[in-house]
Motif scaffolding. Structure first.
Motif, short mmCIF file in Angstrom:
data_model
loop_
_atom_site.label_atom_id
_atom_site.label_comp_id
_atom_site.label_asym_id
_atom_site.label_seq_id
_atom_site.Cartn_x
_atom_site.Cartn_y
_atom_site.Cartn_z
N GLN A 63 -3.75 9.43 0.86
CA GLN A 63 -3.13 8.94 1.88
C GLN A 63 -3.82 9.77 2.84
O GLN A 63 -3.92 8.56 4.05
CB GLN A 63 -2.23 8.01 1.10
N ALA A 64 -3.07 10.56 3.67
CA ALA A 64 -2.66 10.90 4.28
C ALA A 64 -1.64 10.67 5.35
O ALA A 64 -1.72 10.97 6.56
CB ALA A 64 -4.32 11.22 4.43
N PHE A 65 -2.29 9.23 6.49
CA PHE A 65 -1.38 9.39 6.84
C PHE A 65 -0.86 7.27 6.73
O PHE A 65 -1.62 6.60 5.98
CB PHE A 65 -2.17 8.56 8.34
N GLY A 66 -0.31 7.23 7.88
CA GLY A 66 0.43 5.12 7.69
C GLY A 66 1.98 5.40 7.33
O GLY A 66 2.42 6.00 6.43
N ASP A 70 0.27 1.42 2.48
CA ASP A 70 -1.50 1.64 3.04
C ASP A 70 -1.70 2.08 1.36
O ASP A 70 -2.67 2.41 1.14
CB ASP A 70 -1.09 2.98 4.14
N LEU A 71 -0.61 2.85 0.79
CA LEU A 71 -0.71 3.52 -0.49
C LEU A 71 -0.73 2.60 -1.72
O LEU A 71 -1.73 2.37 -2.40
CB LEU A 71 0.65 4.50 -1.29
N GLY A 118 13.02 -9.62 2.28
CA GLY A 118 12.78 -8.57 1.28
C GLY A 118 12.54 -7.21 2.21
O GLY A 118 13.23 -7.65 3.00
N ALA A 119 11.98 -6.23 1.75
CA ALA A 119 11.60 -4.67 2.21
C ALA A 119 10.98 -4.81 3.28
O ALA A 119 10.15 -5.48 3.31
CB ALA A 119 11.94 -3.78 1.68
N SER A 120 11.74 -4.02 4.65
CA SER A 120 10.41 -3.31 5.49
C SER A 120 9.19 -2.95 5.37
O SER A 120 9.70 -1.38 5.77
CB SER A 120 11.15 -3.39 6.90
N TRP A 121 8.80 -2.87 4.85
CA TRP A 121 7.25 -1.84 4.05
C TRP A 121 7.08 -0.97 5.17
O TRP A 121 6.39 -0.41 4.70
CB TRP A 121 6.73 -2.68 3.51
N ASN A 122 6.33 -1.58 6.26
CA ASN A 122 6.32 -0.90 7.31
C ASN A 122 6.72 0.43 7.27
O ASN A 122 6.24 1.51 8.80
CB ASN A 122 5.51 -1.81 8.67
N ALA A 123 8.21 0.16 7.26
CA ALA A 123 8.91 0.85 7.98
C ALA A 123 9.40 2.52 6.76
O ALA A 123 10.63 3.09 7.04
CB ALA A 123 10.47 0.87 8.17
N ILE A 124 9.02 2.08 5.86
CA ILE A 124 8.85 3.24 4.80
C ILE A 124 8.32 4.31 5.05
O ILE A 124 7.20 3.85 5.02
CB ILE A 124 9.32 1.85 3.38
N PRO A 125 8.22 5.80 5.40
CA PRO A 125 8.03 6.51 5.44
C PRO A 125 6.69 7.29 4.09
O PRO A 125 7.60 7.59 3.63
CB PRO A 125 8.24 7.47 6.70
#
Length: 622
Positions: A63-66, A70-71, A118-125
């Motif tokens: 996946q590399a980034f994001g 994104d995965l 719900g979870a903050s999906w954008n903040a899970i690295p």
């Protein structure tokens, strides 16, 4: 049928044809993987009776980034909705269920926002993740509240063996840059893993629609930084103590609806910490005692808004292997939720809400010859709304060495959030949302080949929606249990090896509908859900190179049931390549959205255009 419609459907028809053909040729190499999410005890993936997927570090590196979202959007059953780029607010629908209906855990710690639900999906690295286990379908009989659509459990990196250093860096267009570093290993009875990463991008204009002239016509970038620590102490062969911690910060630009053109930003912070003691008392009896805490902090600037959720859990899990009689599992759990938000005007202490849930659960797994069974039951008692009982029954039967048929029924629930209860739009009479699911699956696995098809029907009652007229202080409407949804569909996934090419694919055919007869939207598909979506990936080795490409396709969706506005379907092509330049150094290339296709997952928010990335990974010898 028009030529334009035929052209729009071709990628989805191709995915469908591939998924059906894969019933006799499919690829797998993960069936011996030991997983824990499906039963909360160790179990081989090949023995799991749920619709489950495991993503490894290789999948994550590709996946590399994001962010994790994104995965996941490339996995069967998942749809992503995002208000702009990788740092923007993100929702994930699993089998058509709302984003709040998926339980998310990091190393066993529950992640949840009691403000947005719900979870903050954008903040899970991605950088801190070693493995992801996905269970689709209700799992409240194991995990309590939230698990109506499924469970996503994230495991951070763990040390073992000699010290290993892993360094990565990469750059791309639109100012994309990332760097990560980790060190892990074992010394005596201590194993350790420490990792840190950062990523930034200038982004793109997320609100390009000419009619929205009040939005600032600039690029909306993001910066993220994150770190994780996992420390284990093997006190004896039978006893292990472990500490895990993760911290993530995302600073993302966005365009507000305010008339003044300002540099609007969201600041998202996610933290999770857990201490656990695992003991093997006898060869048949094991237990785990843990304490975990997570926090979600969300702030907007310059507009003054801050909300913070804290979730603390205490859990005692045990399992007892009775041989031919099967294995018994038990769980005692306490969950404590807190929310600090100025909108909580109806709370006992204005601006601060809290509650707790106490639970007891039991399970039984058994296998004999071709037959496998799993039973689970759980009782949760909430300090606000009382008790909820959930249960699940699953069975599997092997039709020879390669085929297995499996079926399950189960119930689930999601407790009203503290914001839904105590804000000016809240109601004390809110009840938990409840799901009742039945599914039937057929699985094939032989050598490197795998295929599965799952049909499901999940009826969700007492859905909580907003803007309902009623007795609450808000002039804009109230939260209330007034809706009912029927989430039903067919999911297919598989792969094959054709000569030098490895193929894999997914296909979702779904009809998540509003079935509330009193609703003005009765019989309509729920907003932002596509009837058909899927992926198709091809990969091959050419010398030292591994070359891959993936198609991601989705049919059209309705953005808002009130307006009826349609979001167009889309087909995206991603390409990637990796090469080992030496034993210690590898090079990676990736291009997402190769043809720079313009599309939306939410109305008036542009999705990511073409993104090019070049990265290096170095593992020096110590």
């Amino acid at each position: 049928m028009s030529q334009a419609l035929i052209a729009a459907r071709r990628p989805l028809l191709a995915l469908s044809a591939f998924a059906l053909a894969a019933s006799t040729h499919a690829q797998t190499n993960k069936l011996d993987t030991v997983v824990t999410t499906a039963t909360r005890t160790p179990q081989k993936l090949s023995d799991v009776l749920a619709d489950m997927t495991v993503l490894t570090r290789d999948d994550i590196e590709r996946q590399a980034f994001g962010s994790l979202a994104d995965l996941l959007r490339r996995q069967v059953g998942f749809e992503m909705i995002r208000n702009g780029g990788a740092g923007a607010n993100t929702s994930m629908f699993v089998r058509g269920a709302d984003t709040r209906h998926t339980a998310v855990l990091i190393d066993g710690v529950r992640i949840d926002s009691q403000a947005s639900s719900g979870a903050s999906w954008n903040a899970i690295p991605l950088a801190q993740v070693e493995r992801v286990e996905i269970v689709r379908g209700p799992a409240s009989a194991l995990y309590g509240s939230d698990a109506i659509g499924g469970v996503v459990q994230i495991f951070t990196r763990k040390g073992d063996g000699k010290p290993v250093v892993d360094l990565g860096l990469g750059i791309g267009n639109r100012g994309l840059a990332k760097v990560d570093a980790s060190v892990s290993g074992r010394t005596g009875i201590v194993d350790y893993s420490l990792a840190a990463a950062g990523e930034s991008s200038n982004g793109f204009n997320a609100r390009p629609t000419p009619a929205t002239a009040t939005f600032t016509p600039d690029d909306d970038g993001y910066q993220s930084r994150n770190a994780s620590l996992r420390l284990g102490l093997q006190l004896a062969a039978e006893h292990r103590v472990e500490l895990s911690a993760l911290s993530s910060h995302v600073n993302s630009e966005y365009d507000s609806t305010a008339t003044a053109r300002t540099d609007d930003r969201t600041l998202s912070d996610t933290r999770a910490t857990r201490v656990a003691w695992a003991a093997q008392w006898t060869p048949a009896l094991r237990s785990e005692l843990s304490v975990g805490e997570s926090s979600e902090r969300y702030e907007t600037q310059p507009s003054p808004y801050v909300t913070k959720t804290r979730v603390r859990t205490y859990a005692f899990n045990s399992s007892w292997n009775l041989g031919a009689v099967g294995t018994l599992q038990g769980v005692l759990e306490r969950r404590e939720d807190q929310l600090d938000n100025t909108g909580l005007i109806a709370a006992t202490r204005p601006g601060h809400g809290e509650r707790h849930q106490d639970a007891i659960g039991a399970g039984w797994t058994w296998a004999s010859g071709p037959l496998s069974l799993q039973l689970n039951a759980r009782r949760d008692r909430d300090s606000e709304f009382g008790g909820v009982s959930t249960g699940a029954v699953a069975g599997g039967y092997r039709l020879g060495a390669a085929w297995r048929v499996q079926a399950s029924v189960g119930t689930s629930f999601r407790a009203p959030s503290l914001y839904q209860r105590f804000s000016d739009s809240g109601k004390a009479s809110l009840r938990p949302e409840k799901g009742r699911n039945a599914e039937l699956g057929l699985h094939y696995a032989a050598g490197r080949d795998e295929f599965s098809v799952t049909a499901y029907r999940n009826q969700v009652r007492d859905l909580i929606i907003y803007s309902v007229p009623g007795a609450c202080p808000s002039p804009y409407g109230c939260y209330d249990n007034v809706s009912e949804g029927l989430l039903q569909g067919l999911s297919l996934r598989g792969g094959t090896v054709l000569g030098p090419v490895r193929l894999s694919g997914t296909l979702d055919l779904q009809a998540p509908k509003d079935v509330d007869e009193a609703s003005a939207h009765y019989g309509k598909l729920l907003a932002r859900r596509a009837k058909t979506h899927g992926t198709l990936r091809a990969e091959t080795d050419v010398g030292a190179w591994t070359l891959g490409g993936q198609v991601l396709a989705s049919s059209k969706r309705t953005d808002n049931l009130n307006t009826g506005f349609k979001l167009g379907g889309y087909t995206l092509l991603d390409l990637d390549a990796q090469v080992a330049m030496s034993r210690r150094l590898s090079l990676q290339f990736k291009v997402e959205n190769v043809f720079d296709h313009a599309y939306e997952t939410a109305r008036s928010y542009a999705a990511s255009p073409r993104q090019v990335f070049v990265g290096l990974r170095f593992t020096p010898q110590l």
